[in-house]
Enzyme design. Structure first.
Site, PDB file in Angstrom:
ATOM      1  CG  LEU A   1      -1.952  -1.113   1.320  1.00 31.20           C
ATOM      2  CD1 LEU A   1      -2.722  -1.009   2.633  1.00 31.20           C
ATOM      3  CD2 LEU A   1      -2.906  -1.060   0.136  1.00 31.20           C
TER       4      LEU A   1
ATOM      5  CD  GLU B   1       9.716   1.655   1.151  1.00 30.52           C
ATOM      6  OE1 GLU B   1      10.808   1.326   1.657  1.00 30.52           O
ATOM      7  OE2 GLU B   1       9.436   1.490  -0.052  1.00 30.52           O
ATOM      8  N   GLY B   2       6.812   4.263   4.212  1.00 33.02           N
ATOM      9  CA  GLY B   2       7.082   5.486   4.941  1.00 33.02           C
ATOM     10  C   GLY B   2       8.397   5.423   5.670  1.00 33.02           C
TER      11      GLY B   2
ATOM     12  CG  ASP C   1       4.591  12.983  10.832  1.00 32.45           C
ATOM     13  OD1 ASP C   1       4.714  14.111  10.322  1.00 32.45           O
ATOM     14  OD2 ASP C   1       4.881  11.929  10.222  1.00 32.45           O
TER      15      ASP C   1
END
Length: 445
Positions: A70, A72-73, A191
């Site tokens: 889904l 990528e962080g 964040d």
């Protein structure tokens, strides 16, 4: 990090068993533990969610195939999965092995996340701590993130209506309110951004909790050594001094609200230089209420009550004050947004009194230029599928609002001024109630 023992929870205290003693005579070889079972017997934290084996999650995500990815962080990859026993769709985050997660730290973070419970926070379903593997399992949000419906729309996708935008802002604010004022001790999100606001099928917003494992309980002031925010959303004090308080989250929320109002990204390098930073572009307009209507997203085609727009801009301006102490409390933001949403959105009566706000003009022209502090540029909010079209967000009848499919571009000419005069001015200069409340409470941070 604190295990947040003061949270109210219904964890049953059971006799713990060694994590490695799972014989087939006691349970099926890959069966997850019961939700209420404590994972460790060596004094580890109580965890109120399932502990999955790595095999179970590999099976659920088809061995973490690319087709299930889904996004990528900063902390790892997120996959869509389906639990074999229940058939439930989930989002599985495989944390980076090179991260700072030791087993004890990871379990403490899972314990904290498992105790958070609010309708505007993504629900933690379970976790995995097999060997060196560290995975989090959360509910799957079928409509992806706010980014998918505000900035990355498909050609045939309808833009978000004004009532939907205000409902999304209210839901996000309620999630932050729970973390700041209902959780005990309070939790900093750190964040908050549009990609971390995830959406259910009915456009119900929830804050992603994937990054919350790195959140901290609130002391007088929190100084952080590891960058957590995202450029464009970071409060000035975080950029300058690496100090983060509850009011730093308020600033980030103000950026998100401004994105919803304008349809502009917090940072957009495709725009002219003086428009690339959203807050810097908006600050001069905050001081002239007659310019509020031209700040609205062109895709709205002026389909919004002007009084509602004026009040939303005033809220954003207060949240984006450079001085943290004069920003509002999140409970004040929720109260005002609740009033806007409850005022029948499209048909708000002009005679309905709105809560007044203090002056937004504090003389800080560059309050939104959140620094040269380049935080996580990766989007954590790709945690969910970018699927689905907007369902039920437009409540206007087709007869009243027929429009062509060639929607106006956001890059086109700006809308002309409405002479909103006294009404706009009163939305910003009505009273000093918020400023005094915020200033009074800032010392408790």
């Amino acid at each position: 990090m604190s295990c947040f023992p003061c949270f109210t929870s219904k964890v049953k205290k059971t006799n713990s068993k060694d994590a490695n003693s799972r014989s087939s005579s006691e349970s099926p070889p890959h069966e997850a533990r019961n939700r209420n079972e404590t994972p460790k017997a060596d004094g580890g934290p109580n965890i109120n969610v399932k502990a999955f084996t790595f095999w179970e999650l590999a099976s659920a995500t088809k061995n973490f195939r690319q087709e299930c990815l889904l996004g990528e962080g900063a902390f790892g990859r997120v996959y869509k999965g389906q639990l074999e026993n229940s058939g439930q769709d989930v989002a599985v985050k495989q944390l980076d092995r090179n991260g700072l997660h030791g087993n004890k730290e990871f379990l403490q973070e899972v314990s904290m996340l498992s105790l958070l419970d609010h309708e505007n926070l993504v629900n933690l379903v379970g976790y995995c701590a097999d060997g060196e593997q560290r995975l989090l399992v959360c509910e799957y949000m079928s409509l992806g993130s706010l980014v998918d419906h505000l900035f990355e729309m498909k050609p045939d996708q309808e833009p978000l209506s004004w009532p939907t935008r205000m409902n999304l802002a209210l839901g996000a604010a309620r999630g932050v309110e729970y973390l700041h004022e209902k959780a005990n001790p309070p939790v900093l999100y750190r964040d908050l951004k549009s990609s971390n606001i995830l959406l259910c099928g009915d456009f119900h917003p929830k804050l992603s909790t994937f990054g919350l494992g790195k959140a901290k309980s609130v002391g007088d002031k929190m100084q952080v050594s590891r960058v957590m925010g995202t450029y464009g959303y970071c409060a000035p004090e975080y950029s300058r001094d690496s100090q983060f308080t509850l009011k730093s989250d308020i600033y980030s929320f103000g950026v998100v609200l401004l994105e919803l109002i304008t349809g502009r990204k917090a940072i957009d390098t495709t725009r002219p230089m003086d428009e690339q930073n959203l807050v810097s572009w908006a600050q001069p307009k905050f001081r002239d209420p007659k310019k509020f209507p031209e700040m609205a997203d062109p895709l709205l085609k002026r389909r919004f009550p002007e009084k509602s727009l004026n009040q939303a801009v005033a809220i954003a301006a207060m949240c984006l004050q450079e001085e943290a102490s004069v920003r509002p409390l999140i409970s004040d933001v929720v109260t005002t947004l609740s009033f806007l949403v409850a005022s029948k959105e499209e048909n708000m009566c002009d005679t309905t009194p709105l809560p007044s706000l203090p002056p937004a003009d504090s003389g800080h022209e560059k309050g939104g230029d959140s620094s040269e502090h380049t935080s996580d540029h990766e989007d954590e909010g790709s945690d969910c599928s970018k699927s689905g079209s907007q369902e039920g967000s437009e409540e206007e009848s087709e007869e009243e609002h027929q429009h062509d499919h060639n929607r106006p571009s956001r890059d086109g000419s700006e809308q002309g001024d409405h002479d909103s005069g006294d009404e706009c001015h009163s939305a910003v200069t009505g009273s000093n109630e918020w400023g005094s409340n915020s200033s009074h409470n800032s010392n408790s941070l």
